[in-house]
Design a protein around this motif. Structure first.
Motif, PDB file in Angstrom:
ATOM      1  N   VAL A 111       0.847  -1.193   0.000  1.00  0.00           N
ATOM      2  CA  VAL A 111       0.000   0.000   0.000  1.00  0.00           C
ATOM      3  C   VAL A 111       0.885   1.247   0.000  1.00  0.00           C
ATOM      4  CG1 VAL A 111      -1.763   1.281   1.255  1.00  0.00           C
ATOM      5  CG2 VAL A 111      -1.827  -1.221   1.218  1.00  0.00           C
ATOM      6  N   ARG A 112       0.603   2.166  -0.879  1.00  0.00           N
ATOM      7  CA  ARG A 112       1.356   3.404  -0.975  1.00  0.00           C
ATOM      8  C   ARG A 112       0.401   4.593  -0.895  1.00  0.00           C
ATOM      9  NH1 ARG A 112       4.679   0.375   0.000  1.00  0.00           N
ATOM     10  NH2 ARG A 112       6.610  -0.163  -1.098  1.00  0.00           N
TER      11      ARG A 112
ATOM     12  N   ASN B 186       0.070   8.224  -2.246  1.00  0.00           N
ATOM     13  CA  ASN B 186       0.601   9.081  -3.298  1.00  0.00           C
ATOM     14  C   ASN B 186       0.027  10.481  -3.179  1.00  0.00           C
ATOM     15  OD1 ASN B 186       1.986   6.863  -4.639  1.00  0.00           O
ATOM     16  ND2 ASN B 186      -0.050   6.180  -5.269  1.00  0.00           N
TER      17      ASN B 186
ATOM     18  N   GLN C  60     -12.395   8.855  -4.094  1.00  0.00           N
ATOM     19  CA  GLN C  60     -11.197   8.123  -3.672  1.00  0.00           C
ATOM     20  C   GLN C  60      -9.983   9.018  -3.424  1.00  0.00           C
ATOM     21  OE1 GLN C  60     -11.506   4.719  -2.919  1.00  0.00           O
ATOM     22  NE2 GLN C  60     -13.623   5.356  -3.279  1.00  0.00           N
ATOM     23  N   THR C  61     -10.124  10.336  -3.574  1.00  0.00           N
ATOM     24  CA  THR C  61      -9.063  11.274  -3.219  1.00  0.00           C
ATOM     25  C   THR C  61      -9.301  11.763  -1.799  1.00  0.00           C
ATOM     26  OG1 THR C  61      -8.708  12.005  -5.499  1.00  0.00           O
ATOM     27  CG2 THR C  61      -7.979  13.486  -3.763  1.00  0.00           C
TER      28      THR C  61
ATOM     29  N   VAL D 181      -1.201  13.584  -4.839  1.00  0.00           N
ATOM     30  CA  VAL D 181      -1.673  14.069  -6.141  1.00  0.00           C
ATOM     31  C   VAL D 181      -1.253  15.520  -6.318  1.00  0.00           C
ATOM     32  CG1 VAL D 181      -3.721  14.417  -7.613  1.00  0.00           C
ATOM     33  CG2 VAL D 181      -3.611  12.465  -6.024  1.00  0.00           C
TER      34      VAL D 181
ATOM     35  N   ARG E 276      -3.893   9.914  -2.605  1.00  0.00           N
ATOM     36  CA  ARG E 276      -4.560   8.710  -3.099  1.00  0.00           C
ATOM     37  C   ARG E 276      -3.811   7.477  -2.633  1.00  0.00           C
ATOM     38  NH1 ARG E 276      -8.394   7.874  -7.054  1.00  0.00           N
ATOM     39  NH2 ARG E 276      -9.445   9.761  -7.797  1.00  0.00           N
ATOM     40  N   LEU E 277      -4.564   6.443  -2.342  1.00  0.00           N
ATOM     41  CA  LEU E 277      -4.001   5.149  -1.974  1.00  0.00           C
ATOM     42  C   LEU E 277      -4.004   4.254  -3.197  1.00  0.00           C
ATOM     43  CD1 LEU E 277      -5.920   4.607   1.388  1.00  0.00           C
ATOM     44  CD2 LEU E 277      -3.759   5.797   1.029  1.00  0.00           C
ATOM     45  N   ASN E 278      -2.890   3.521  -3.415  1.00  0.00           N
ATOM     46  CA  ASN E 278      -2.861   2.644  -4.597  1.00  0.00           C
ATOM     47  C   ASN E 278      -3.636   1.363  -4.343  1.00  0.00           C
ATOM     48  OD1 ASN E 278      -1.165   1.371  -2.787  1.00  0.00           O
ATOM     49  ND2 ASN E 278       0.432   0.916  -4.304  1.00  0.00           N
TER      50      ASN E 278
END
Length: 381
Positions: free
Chosen positions: A42-43, A45, A364-365, A47, A379-381
């Motif tokens: 899980v990362r 990120n 999802q942001t 944006v 955001r989560l991958n």
């Protein structure tokens, strides 16, 4: 002293009393140490991120984000109000309100509203001032803007409605027989379909936004205690939606509850002495108690799913549910990502400081505001 003055004075007193009670211990509890994490797929990120100037909190009032129609509106300590594109972070407009603010910010993507230290409600149309109105009482809950109306809730729980176009006062509502002592903390003002939903003590009231008359009045919990401070049980904003007809909310230092507003009934309530808002999805409701122990309940029944105490005394923000993950930010600026299924910590990332407002999830942001004045879109991958 008039009744209105006494109520305002008592509401201000409540914050002082609660702070005094918090400080009574001989030593401040030590925050739980950060757990060791193994490598995770899980990362988190970034944006985009944008510095806007320090966000106000504490004595100056809390901050909140208004997100609508792809626009996030926010205000800082000095009275700057700005609108950003949710997808890119690009600044759409910025203005100086003219005074420090005590309640900010409400908006519908076009109109934005704030309240300043002089109790003046100020309204803007795409960054241009259009009108202001002096309010009769102190406000620290961000105005709510919807349906070409501005709704303002004062610390004495009174709710006033104005026409967003010309500032015309429309109506005022205050539930009769309320407690004199009110919580000096952001309350509940939101919407369910075409109904304005507000907190009145430990009750959730639905109002006709045109006339200001009640459509429903639901008890979320029964306050207990030997004095007025212990019996404080005002609903803590922001409220959150679970299923289409279900609203979940925290009653301060009392409980977490979900109500079916279409039927006008309480679905379930669970005791939890917390001070932060809860988060919800169609399947899960998550909230932390006053010692930062996180609990998750099934949204439909209130049955406990998991409870973790790995974050005790870390000063957790209100959580947010993002798909099958739960996120919360602590006072040191660590964003913790947990598995919604069992509460396992999946990963964490360090931001520049702790949260200034509850995280907001849009497509999802995750939008996070920190005390140093940065808005993060994550955001989560």
């Amino acid at each position: 002293m008039s009744n209105s003055s006494r109520r305002t004075w008592l509401s201000l007193l409540s914050a002082t009393a609660l702070l005094t009670l918090t400080a009574c211990g001989s030593t401040k509890p030590e925050p739980a140490p950060l757990e060791r994490l193994s490598d995770s797929a899980v990362r988190v990120n970034t944006v985009w991120s944008k510095r806007t100037g320090s966000f106000f909190s504490g004595a100056n009032g809390p901050v909140s984000l208004a997100v609508n129609k792809g626009v996030v509106t926010v205000a800082n300590t000095d009275g700057d109000v700005l609108a950003l594109n949710v997808a890119s972070g690009q600044e759409i407009w910025r203005l100086r309100a003219g005074s420090e603010l005590t309640a900010a910010v409400g908006g519908d993507g076009r109109y934005a509203a704030v309240v300043d230290v002089n109790n003046d409600l100020r309204v803007f149309d795409q960054g241009k001032p259009i009108w202001s109105e002096h309010l009769p009482g102190r406000v620290i809950t961000a105005p709510f803007v919807a349906g070409e109306r501005v709704f303002v809730q004062a610390v004495d729980r009174s709710v006033r409605a104005y026409d967003v176009l010309d500032g015309r006062w429309l109506w005022q509502y205050q539930r009769p027989g309320g407690d004199a002592l009110a919580l000096a903390s952001p309350g509940v003002v939101g919407a369910w379909r075409d109904t304005l939903v507000v907190g009145q003590g430990a009750r959730l009231v639905g109002l006709d936004p045109v006339k200001g008359v009640p459509r429903f009045d639901l008890t979320v919990g029964t306050p207990r205690g030997s004095n007025e401070v212990e019996r404080l049980a005002d609903l803590v904003g922001p409220l959150t939606r679970a299923a289409d007809n279900d609203i979940c909310v925290r009653a301060f230092q009392l409980s977490v509850a979900c109500v079916d507003v279409s039927r006008g009934g309480l679905k379930w309530t669970r005791p939890q002495a917390g001070v932060q808002a809860v988060a919800a999805s169609t399947s899960l409701v998550v909230g932390a108690d006053g010692a930062d122990r996180l609990s998750a309940w099934k949204a439909d029944s209130g049955d406990i799913v998991w409870r973790v105490d790995r974050f005790t005394h870390r000063g957790l923000s209100a959580p947010a549910v993002v798909g099958d993950r739960v996120v919360t930010l602590d006072n040191d600026g660590y964003l913790h990502v947990l598995a919604a299924a069992d509460g396992r910590t999946l990963t964490r990332v360090e931001l520049d400081s702790g949260a200034a407002a509850a995280p907001v999830v849009v497509d999802q942001t995750i939008l996070v505001t920190t005390r140093k004045g940065t808005v993060y879109a994550l955001r989560l991958n």
